[in-house]
Design a protein around this motif. Structure first.
Motif, mmCIF file in Angstrom:
data_model
loop_
_atom_site.group_PDB
_atom_site.id
_atom_site.type_symbol
_atom_site.label_atom_id
_atom_site.label_comp_id
_atom_site.label_asym_id
_atom_site.label_seq_id
_atom_site.Cartn_x
_atom_site.Cartn_y
_atom_site.Cartn_z
ATOM 1 N N TYR A 177 0.825 -1.217 0.000
ATOM 2 C CA TYR A 177 0.000 0.000 0.000
ATOM 3 C C TYR A 177 0.859 1.266 0.000
ATOM 4 O O TYR A 177 0.486 2.261 -0.611
ATOM 5 N N VAL A 178 1.994 1.225 0.671
ATOM 6 C CA VAL A 178 2.890 2.386 0.662
ATOM 7 C C VAL A 178 3.405 2.632 -0.761
ATOM 8 O O VAL A 178 3.465 3.768 -1.215
ATOM 9 N N GLU A 179 3.763 1.550 -1.448
ATOM 10 C CA GLU A 179 4.268 1.667 -2.816
ATOM 11 C C GLU A 179 3.184 2.086 -3.795
ATOM 12 O O GLU A 179 3.437 2.826 -4.733
ATOM 13 N N ASP A 180 1.955 1.599 -3.600
ATOM 14 C CA ASP A 180 0.844 1.898 -4.504
ATOM 15 C C ASP A 180 -0.460 1.892 -3.720
ATOM 16 O O ASP A 180 -1.034 0.833 -3.460
ATOM 17 N N ILE A 214 -5.661 12.241 2.390
ATOM 18 C CA ILE A 214 -5.835 13.141 1.257
ATOM 19 C C ILE A 214 -5.417 14.522 1.727
ATOM 20 O O ILE A 214 -5.734 14.944 2.830
ATOM 21 N N GLY A 215 -4.694 15.217 0.901
ATOM 22 C CA GLY A 215 -4.262 16.558 1.261
ATOM 23 C C GLY A 215 -3.438 17.168 0.159
ATOM 24 O O GLY A 215 -3.549 16.774 -1.005
ATOM 25 N N ILE A 216 -2.605 18.093 0.541
ATOM 26 C CA ILE A 216 -1.761 18.803 -0.421
ATOM 27 C C ILE A 216 -0.296 18.465 -0.160
ATOM 28 O O ILE A 216 0.071 18.084 0.936
ATOM 29 N N ASP A 217 0.510 18.632 -1.182
ATOM 30 C CA ASP A 217 1.958 18.546 -1.025
ATOM 31 C C ASP A 217 2.467 19.976 -1.158
ATOM 32 O O ASP A 217 2.589 20.502 -2.271
ATOM 33 N N ARG A 220 10.447 12.054 0.009
ATOM 34 C CA ARG A 220 9.174 11.439 -0.353
ATOM 35 C C ARG A 220 8.110 12.524 -0.430
ATOM 36 O O ARG A 220 8.299 13.630 0.058
ATOM 37 N N ASP A 221 6.967 12.174 -0.990
ATOM 38 C CA ASP A 221 5.855 13.115 -0.993
ATOM 39 C C ASP A 221 5.532 13.487 0.450
ATOM 40 O O ASP A 221 5.549 12.645 1.342
ATOM 41 N N TYR A 222 5.259 14.745 0.663
ATOM 42 C CA TYR A 222 4.913 15.236 1.997
ATOM 43 C C TYR A 222 3.484 15.755 1.910
ATOM 44 O O TYR A 222 3.238 16.830 1.374
#
Length: 148
Positions: free
Chosen positions: A14-17, A53-56, A138-140
């Motif tokens: 799940y972390v990967e996809d 769900i949010g913003i980077d 990584r995405d934040y």
């Protein structure tokens, strides 16, 4: 919560996809789709697996500030920012500083105003280290509504 090897593989997949199918997971961990679904439900109920769900902010061109603080009242500092639209997260930590706060904004001046006006001026604060994040490995993702 106890994790076995299959749970760890499911979490890693799940972390990967985040959109990985239960069928794909089942093939990898050698379980039926209903068994995979039950494990996923257990992991979600236990808080070990979640989605956000949010913003980077970095990808949106916003500035992110990491503020390390020494305070005799870290809970008071954290509660001060709970409703702040610029506040991303806060951590009580060990070491020289006992609090790490993350903020984001369209301007460095706004971040400096938060730090100088609300943190440095607080009598429970003895040390502040203010830094702007340059990149993220990584995405934040920040679960935030842009109200500023």
């Amino acid at each position: 919560m106890h994790f076995d090897a299959k749970d760890k593989i499911i979490i890693s997949m799940y972390v990967e996809d985040p959109y990985v199918s239960q069928e794909t997971i089942g093939k990898r961990v050698k379980l039926s789709q209903p068994s995979v679904a039950a494990r996923i439900a257990k992991l979600k109920e236990g808080g070990a697996l979640s989605s956000q769900i949010g913003i980077d902010p970095l990808k949106m061109g916003l500035y992110v500030a990491k503020v390390d603080i020494s305070s005799t009242r870290p809970d008071e500092i954290l509660s001060m920012f709970r409703g702040c639209p610029y506040f991303a997260n806060g951590f009580t930590i060990s070491g020289k500083n006992n609090l790490c706060l993350l903020f984001f904004s369209e301007s460095i001046a706004t971040l400096e105003s938060i730090v100088n006006g609300h943190i440095r001026s607080n009598p429970s604060v003895s040390d502040v280290d203010f830094n702007i994040v340059i990149t993220s490995e990584r995405d934040y993702i920040v679960p935030s509504v842009l109200n500023f």
